[in-house]
Scaffold this motif. Structure first.
Motif, mmCIF file in Angstrom:
data_model
loop_
_atom_site.group_PDB
_atom_site.id
_atom_site.type_symbol
_atom_site.label_atom_id
_atom_site.label_comp_id
_atom_site.label_asym_id
_atom_site.label_seq_id
_atom_site.Cartn_x
_atom_site.Cartn_y
_atom_site.Cartn_z
ATOM 1 N N SER A 401 0.813 -1.215 0.000
ATOM 2 C CA SER A 401 0.000 0.000 0.000
ATOM 3 C C SER A 401 0.848 1.266 0.000
ATOM 4 N N ASP A 402 1.745 1.379 0.973
ATOM 5 C CA ASP A 402 2.463 2.646 1.131
ATOM 6 C C ASP A 402 3.971 2.503 1.340
ATOM 7 N N ALA A 403 4.507 1.281 1.372
ATOM 8 C CA ALA A 403 5.942 1.080 1.585
ATOM 9 C C ALA A 403 6.423 -0.077 0.720
ATOM 10 N N SER A 404 7.198 0.242 -0.305
ATOM 11 C CA SER A 404 7.610 -0.788 -1.258
ATOM 12 C C SER A 404 8.793 -1.617 -0.782
ATOM 13 N N GLY A 405 9.578 -1.110 0.199
ATOM 14 C CA GLY A 405 10.773 -1.816 0.641
ATOM 15 C C GLY A 405 10.509 -3.225 1.132
ATOM 16 N N PRO A 406 9.628 -3.409 2.137
ATOM 17 C CA PRO A 406 9.336 -4.770 2.607
ATOM 18 C C PRO A 406 8.768 -5.666 1.521
ATOM 19 N N ALA A 407 7.930 -5.081 0.646
ATOM 20 C CA ALA A 407 7.349 -5.877 -0.432
ATOM 21 C C ALA A 407 8.435 -6.403 -1.365
ATOM 22 N N ALA A 408 9.415 -5.570 -1.666
ATOM 23 C CA ALA A 408 10.510 -6.001 -2.536
ATOM 24 C C ALA A 408 11.339 -7.094 -1.876
ATOM 25 N N GLU A 409 11.554 -6.981 -0.560
ATOM 26 C CA GLU A 409 12.308 -8.008 0.161
ATOM 27 C C GLU A 409 11.574 -9.342 0.145
ATOM 28 N N ILE A 410 10.248 -9.284 0.346
ATOM 29 C CA ILE A 410 9.436 -10.508 0.338
ATOM 30 C C ILE A 410 9.428 -11.126 -1.051
ATOM 31 N N ALA A 411 9.308 -10.287 -2.072
ATOM 32 C CA ALA A 411 9.302 -10.781 -3.444
ATOM 33 C C ALA A 411 10.600 -11.511 -3.774
ATOM 34 N N LEU A 417 9.441 -12.452 -7.315
ATOM 35 C CA LEU A 417 8.095 -12.183 -7.812
ATOM 36 C C LEU A 417 7.949 -10.722 -8.215
ATOM 37 N N ASP A 418 6.923 -10.430 -9.012
ATOM 38 C CA ASP A 418 6.602 -9.048 -9.374
ATOM 39 C C ASP A 418 6.059 -8.314 -8.153
ATOM 40 N N VAL A 419 6.262 -6.995 -8.124
ATOM 41 C CA VAL A 419 5.789 -6.151 -7.032
ATOM 42 C C VAL A 419 4.873 -5.074 -7.599
ATOM 43 N N GLN A 420 3.724 -4.842 -6.939
ATOM 44 C CA GLN A 420 2.748 -3.846 -7.406
ATOM 45 C C GLN A 420 2.216 -3.030 -6.237
ATOM 46 N N LYS A 421 1.992 -1.738 -6.477
ATOM 47 C CA LYS A 421 1.285 -0.905 -5.500
ATOM 48 C C LYS A 421 -0.206 -1.115 -5.714
ATOM 49 N N ALA A 422 -0.959 -1.286 -4.605
ATOM 50 C CA ALA A 422 -2.399 -1.561 -4.719
ATOM 51 C C ALA A 422 -3.142 -0.890 -3.576
ATOM 52 N N ASP A 423 -4.157 -0.112 -3.922
ATOM 53 C CA ASP A 423 -4.963 0.574 -2.908
ATOM 54 C C ASP A 423 -5.776 -0.404 -2.073
ATOM 55 N N SER A 424 -5.989 -1.610 -2.565
ATOM 56 C CA SER A 424 -6.802 -2.586 -1.840
ATOM 57 C C SER A 424 -6.090 -3.174 -0.625
ATOM 58 N N VAL A 425 -4.769 -2.971 -0.539
ATOM 59 C CA VAL A 425 -3.998 -3.495 0.582
ATOM 60 C C VAL A 425 -4.035 -2.495 1.733
ATOM 61 N N ALA A 427 -3.127 -0.211 4.924
ATOM 62 C CA ALA A 427 -1.920 0.572 5.205
ATOM 63 C C ALA A 427 -0.968 -0.209 6.103
ATOM 64 N N GLY A 428 0.322 -0.220 5.735
ATOM 65 C CA GLY A 428 1.343 -0.877 6.539
ATOM 66 C C GLY A 428 1.409 -2.380 6.368
ATOM 67 N N GLN A 429 0.582 -2.943 5.480
ATOM 68 C CA GLN A 429 0.585 -4.384 5.264
ATOM 69 C C GLN A 429 1.061 -4.738 3.858
ATOM 70 N N VAL A 430 1.254 -6.030 3.651
ATOM 71 C CA VAL A 430 1.667 -6.555 2.354
ATOM 72 C C VAL A 430 0.774 -7.746 2.032
ATOM 73 N N GLU A 431 0.478 -7.934 0.750
ATOM 74 C CA GLU A 431 -0.311 -9.080 0.314
ATOM 75 C C GLU A 431 0.479 -9.866 -0.731
ATOM 76 N N VAL A 432 0.569 -11.180 -0.515
ATOM 77 C CA VAL A 432 1.233 -12.070 -1.467
ATOM 78 C C VAL A 432 0.174 -12.920 -2.147
ATOM 79 N N VAL A 433 0.150 -12.899 -3.468
ATOM 80 C CA VAL A 433 -0.774 -13.729 -4.244
ATOM 81 C C VAL A 433 0.056 -14.757 -4.999
#
Length: 466
Positions: A401-411, A417-425, A427-433
């Motif tokens: 949602s608002d912080a790409s750093g952790p998402a990139a680390e998880i990816a 994996l690909d990383v995308q910003k999404a309003d549906s996530v 705030a402060g969380q990450v979603e893995v599909v």
């Protein structure tokens, strides 16, 4: 050409376990085995902290004896091995012996397992760590002004052994208590000393590289034929993974042959076994063999079971610049849970989450995938979010949602994996599909299940194999 695999450990295993069944006094002469300070000596009488005595057995692809002297050409011809060997550890087996028990659980680590190199952020195949460390240590010594080639080589090999041991500990979560290393010659001599081992093949097989040429059915093999049997990987359905299976079957049969009484009741064969071990085995300096044998008295051949660590992807393309290069992808979280399960222990409790909460969505159709990946991320310090399934999709993505750093680390952790910003996530969380083509960590069930759904190999259960 790939060299000898898992059964190189037979020299030590046969001598030690054989002594437990038929009297440790015959092992007194083994005190002449070559020693190496690979492990710090424990306090006298100290029990292993993890509830198990753990022994790392290493089979080294070396055309030398345990004093690093080249093997004679006539011996190499008999072994059907070339004159030049690589500094690889093509055999890695951990023996787990729970405190106060006479059951032995052994697990193999495939030679091409893709792991972190100790003390660095780099990765490599686990069997390459020995050679890389040896080369680096020798260069460092020369740069520091050392000129004695024998001393440089000795210290470089010690550093390489320590790095290999450390890599196994970091992958498996097992604190290694003792170390043993053997080579090509030891297996050749051991297999002859016991009068051969019976194996059974589902169909005839032939491979020029290893020298394998065997009919279908039951047969007794020894010496160069036994070496060819455990070295073969071509013309096998799963290549190296089937070779691991062959080697486990042979080692189980070898234990059964010795512990049944026929070998150790024969003084000449006992003498041959011990001589072979003294010529080719290297042990850590703190290992009191006689004390170990006293502790292990009562172990029988049927009390040894062999398994292989869980594998995520046996055809892992680890370098986009070289798409034909492959390794065996393994998940340390799964491997640690598997290793702990062999002695009924629990893997270390993870620390409080330091990263964001992660929801995991399973869109792959693979049962239990979301839960496994969620557990893996929790082990890495991320918060546990919701897990759920949804309609299938092909590709995987990590959304933030608002912080790409952790998402990139998880990816990156999950295999790039690909990383995308999404309003549906939130705030402060990450979603893995996780999509249908996901092949990263967690894709196979870990825990105590045998790799590839196979049953453990024991001396009493080994049947016909490919």
């Amino acid at each position: 050409m790939h060299k000898l695999g898992k059964v190189l450990v037979a020299a030590l295993a046969v001598a030690v376990f054989g002594g437990t069944a038929y009297g440790y006094t015959t092992l007194e002469s083994l005190e002449g085995v070559t020693r190496e300070d690979v492990i710090e000596a424990p306090d006298p009488g100290e029990q292993p902290a993890d509830g198990s005595l753990d022994i790392l057995l290493v089979g080294r692809d070396a055309r030398t004896d345990n004093q690093d002297r080249p093997l004679p050409p006539e011996i190499l011809r008999e072994l059907r091995a070339g004159a030049n060997g690589d500094d690889l550890t093509d055999t890695l087996i951990v023996l787990r012996i729970p405190n106060g028990q006479q059951a032995v659980k052994a697990f193999s680590i495939p030679r091409d397992s893709w792991v972190a190199q100790p003390g660095t952020k780099d990765k490599s195949k686990i069997n390459e760590i020995f050679g890389r460390t040896k080369f680096a240590s020798a260069n460092e010594q020369r740069a520091a002004g050392k000129t004695d080639k024998a001393e440089i080589n000795k210290q470089a090999i010690t550093a390489a052994r320590k790095a290999t041991l450390k890599a196994v500990e970091e992958l498996s979560g097992v604190k290694i208590d003792h170390f043993a290393e053997v080579n090509l010659l030891s297996f050749y001599e051991i297999s002859k000393a016991v009068g051969g081992v019976e194996v059974c093949l589902n169909k005839a097989t032939k491979d020029r590289d290893s020298g394998a040429d065997f009919p279908a059915g039951r047969q007794t093999i020894q010496g160069a034929d036994a070496l060819a049997f455990v070295r073969q990987r071509k013309n096998l359905p799963r290549s190296d993974l089937d070779r691991v299976r062959r080697q486990q079957v042979f080692l189980a049969g070898l234990a059964q042959k010795v512990l049944s009484g026929g070998t150790l009741a024969n003084p000449a064969r006992v003498s041959d076994l011990i001589d072979a071990v003294k010529r080719s085995v290297v042990l850590d300096g703190s290992w009191d063999l006689l004390d170990f044998v006293r502790q292990m008295r009562g172990v029988s051949g049927g009390g040894i079971a062999f398994e292989t660590i869980p594998v995520v992807n046996p055809d892992y393309r680890y370098d986009p610049r070289h798409p034909t290069w492959t390794a065996v992808q393994v998940d340390p979280v799964q491997v640690r849970a598997f290793a702990a399960s062999l002695i009924g222990a629990q893997p270390a409790t993870p620390q409080a989450p330091a990263g964001p909460k992660v929801d995991v969505v399973n869109a792959s159709g693979k049962d239990g995938l979301a839960a496994r990946v969620s557990d893996l991320l929790a082990e890495k310090g991320y918060g546990k979010g919701d897990t759920k399934a949804e309609a299938g999709r092909r590709t995987s993505v990590v959304r933030y949602s608002d912080a790409s750093g952790p998402a990139a680390e998880i990816a990156k952790l999950l295999g790039g994996l690909d990383v995308q910003k999404a309003d549906s996530v939130a705030a402060g969380q990450v979603e893995v599909v996780l999509g249908q083509v996901y092949k990263g960590p967690g894709v196979s069930a870990g825990g105590g299940a045998p790799a590839q759904g196979e049953q453990p190999i024991t001396p009493d259960s080994a049947g016909c194999i490919d």
